[in-house]
Write an enzyme that holds these catalytic residues in place. Structure first.
Site, PDB file in Angstrom:
ATOM      1  N   ASP A 291       0.824  -1.039  -0.040  1.00 61.21           N
ATOM      2  CA  ASP A 291       0.060  -0.071  -0.047  1.00 61.21           C
ATOM      3  C   ASP A 291       0.745   1.189  -0.040  1.00 61.21           C
ATOM      4  OD1 ASP A 291      -2.406   1.807   0.503  1.00 61.21           O
ATOM      5  OD2 ASP A 291      -1.532   1.953   2.487  1.00 61.21           O
TER       6      ASP A 291
ATOM      7  N   ASP B 285      -6.955  -1.475   3.556  1.00 59.90           N
ATOM      8  CA  ASP B 285      -6.172  -2.706   2.966  1.00 59.90           C
ATOM      9  C   ASP B 285      -6.692  -4.172   3.695  1.00 59.90           C
ATOM     10  OD1 ASP B 285      -4.508  -0.825   1.724  1.00 59.90           O
ATOM     11  OD2 ASP B 285      -3.478  -0.401   3.671  1.00 59.90           O
TER      12      ASP B 285
ATOM     13  N   ASP C 275      -1.742  -1.005   6.181  1.00 55.60           N
ATOM     14  CA  ASP C 275      -1.951  -0.530   7.474  1.00 55.60           C
ATOM     15  C   ASP C 275      -3.301  -0.223   7.916  1.00 55.60           C
ATOM     16  OD1 ASP C 275      -1.931   1.717   5.720  1.00 55.60           O
ATOM     17  OD2 ASP C 275      -1.454   3.089   7.212  1.00 55.60           O
TER      18      ASP C 275
END
Length: 630
Positions: free
Chosen positions: A219, A483, A479
């Protein structure tokens, strides 16, 4: 309502005195669809709804949607826009109409998708069980053969006793205890070593999956980058204005431009002047872009608003920018704006061009920064205008950056040296995403931008389908709530320790120290543990195969020794002890040393280059780009 969309909700503004409404606090379980809620500034929006109006003391509202989108910048909202539960109201009191509660909210749908992804993970059968299923029957067969062989061929009076002890010795010496200990002991020591190195590993199956990872998806916001906006490049345009030429001299005087006359003594050049103007305008704004500008000014000067400077008429227009009026005797009376192009120029004409400013904005975007305009207009010029769209002079373009994590570049280089293919996915703009990816060493073709949470999960699925073509297992590093679906669906989900609770719960490995180098350590450790498990298997099987002939007494006809059951038990115990000792040697594990500048490394690395396996162009099972949850 000014205008209504197809669902009957307003897209304009409503004149409602929110402060005059009669309200009462209720439990969240009592909220139903169609209720109207008042959400004060700084509060978390309790459920999904439609924005009806904002407080009369505010010109608009911003909502922090980072919990869902992962992006650090708040989103400007106007009447009729959708609002989502778990996001945070920032600037003004808002009145919302509830459209969904409980399991019908976007957050609940994300949680449901996470649970579905977790249940779809197939259990991994332990290699020891598979070997034991074959090994045990073979040993029993050999023991039976040994018994009848001694019974038939031994002509001594105690042949039955000799046959019986030989058969028992075969069973005892070949007891698969060492095989049973090979995996759990190595896994137990490996997870303990992981904890010592800042890794929370959730079970042995995770280590088994991680050793085969060939693709790692990162990410962007909050993982590759810090997720905190800071001031980047400052480009002053005062010296290139078509209306005037400005040169700020050491005695704080300017030629042909009153904007630079009698400025505060701490301002040394044009760049500092435009930064000071922008910081004063953004002083009372809570937007992350404003915070970045104000923090930069404070770090440079400390207190930057002198007592002789009067700051009035401050306003915030969501989606456009901020403005203020600055007055100082001997310097003048100026109206300052900071924001987007139309707002800074003071016109709604989107065809207006400003060559150097627009070129600078494009450059900033290509470098992964967000560009904002700074413009000024003297009070005399404003009074001379007969309408609100009085042309203003753009004096600067400021770049706002989301800094890249210091260890991101070296992490990507280390993964490539391990033969792992790095990818990046984000909900951010494509140009920004590609700029960040190129900065840390990820190929632009391995970047997916502008995607929603379920889009990240679809990317994981597509990469997993390359496995039969040599693509290997897929790991996801993230995080945020956005996600969590991808973390649960990946073969190995790796969560940043400082991330959200849902992400940590959905992941298989948690980076307690929130350091990207630990991604490399996790994969490196998993390979070391799996290598140790295989070594244990080889030793246990080899030891048993060598001991079986002695236990069966094959060497007796040639004058060799005959192994009694007691000694067979001793040899079996030694086999188990040796396997446990082998596993305990994992405690000497040393994590790879990743240098920030050269990415030097040591340890059990693979020198094999990452193999590029393209995604399937036509996939009827996965929608990509994905459909949205809403």
């Amino acid at each position: 309502h000014d205008e209504k969309d197809a669902d009957g909700y307003s897209s304009g503004s409503i004149d409602i005195q929110i402060g005059a409404l009669t309200t009462q606090e209720v439990d969240i379980h009592e909220i139903t669809e169609g209720d109207y809620l008042v959400v004060p500034p700084g509060s978390r929006i309790p459920t999904d709804g439609i924005l009806i109006a904002t407080s009369e003391s505010s010109n608009g509202c911003f909502v922090d949607e980072s919990a869902l989108s992962g992006e650090p910048f708040p989103v400007a909202k106007k009447a009729g826009d959708l609002l989502f539960g778990s996001t945070v109201n920032q600037l003004s009191t808002m009145l919302i109409k509830v459209t969904a509660t409980g399991s019908g909210t976007v957050l609940a749908k994300i949680v449901r998708l996470v649970e579905e992804a977790q249940t779809r993970k197939a259990p991994i059968q332990a290699q020891a069980d598979a070997i034991a299923c074959v090994f045990a029957p073979i040993v029993l067969t050999l023991a039976t053969i040994t018994f009848f062989a001694w019974l038939c061929w031994n002509k001594q009076e105690d042949r039955f006793f000799a046959a019986f002890t030989s058969g028992i010795a075969v069973i005892v010496v070949a007891c698969p205890c060492a095989l049973g200990l090979a995996t759990p002991t190595a896994v137990m020591v490996g997870t303990g070593v992981g904890a010592l190195n800042g890794l929370l590993i959730k079970g042995g199956a995770v280590l088994e999956s991680a050793h085969g990872v060939k693709v790692v998806i990162f990410d962007k916001t909050g993982t590759v980058t810090t997720g905190r906006a800071v001031l980047g490049k400052v480009t002053e345009l005062m010296t290139t204005c078509t209306t005037t030429t400005t040169t700020l001299t050491q005695n704080n005087k300017t030629q042909n431009d009153p904007l630079g006359d009698n400025v505060p003594s701490f301002i040394k050049d044009n760049s500092e002047l435009v930064l000071w103007l922008a910081a004063c305008a953004e002083l009372n704004s809570e937007h992350p872009l404003a915070t970045a500008i104000v923090n930069a000014a404070r770090s440079k000067w400390g207190s930057f608003l002198p007592k002789d400077v009067r700051l009035t008429e401050q306003s915030i227009v969501p989606g456009s920018g901020v403005s203020c009026r600055m007055q100082k005797q001997g310097w003048g009376d100026w109206h300052v704006r900071v924001g987007n192009k139309e707002w800074a120029h003071g016109t709604r004409d989107d065809t207006i061009t400003d060559g150097q400013a627009e070129e600078e904005i494009r450059t900033l975007r290509l470098n992964g920064q967000v560009g904002v305009y700074v413009s000024v207009l003297s009070n005399k010029e404003l009074q001379a205008c007969n309408n609100d769209e009085c042309p203003r002079r753009v004096v600067a373009v400021l770049g706002i950056a989301d800094p890249i994590q210091s260890e991101a570049r070296s992490t990507i280089r280390a993964l490539k040296k391990m033969g792992v293919e790095p990818w990046m996915c984000t909900g951010d703009h494509e140009l920004t995403a590609i700029a960040v990816a190129e900065e840390i060493g990820i190929h632009p073709n391995h970047v997916c931008a502008g995607i929603k949470p379920e889009g990240k999960a679809d990317l994981v699925t597509r990469l997993q389908r390359r496995r039969n073509k040599g693509g290997g297992r897929v790991a996801m590093v993230g995080d945020g709530i956005n996600d969590s679906i991808a973390l649960a669906r990946a073969d190995v989900g790796i969560a940043i320790g400082a991330g959200t609770e849902i992400a940590v719960e959905a992941a298989d490995i948690v980076l307690v120290r929130s350091n990207l180098h630990d991604v490399v350590v996790a994969l490196h450790l998993s390979r070391a543990v799996f290598f140790r498990i295989r070594l244990n298997f080889v030793w246990a099987l080899g030891y048993n195969l060598l001991a079986l002939p002695f236990a069966a007494g094959i060497l007796c006809p040639f004058g060799g020794p005959h192994l009694a059951p007691a000694y067979a038990g001793l040899m079996m115990a030694f086999s188990s002890v040796s396997v446990v000792t082998s596993s305990l040697l994992l405690r000497t594990y040393s994590k790879p040393n990743i240098d920030e500048t050269t990415s030097s490394w040591t340890g059990l690395w693979s020198r094999k280059r990452p193999r590029h396996v393209p995604l399937e162009q036509h996939d009827e099972h996965v929608v990509y780009p994905p459909t949205e949850l809403i």
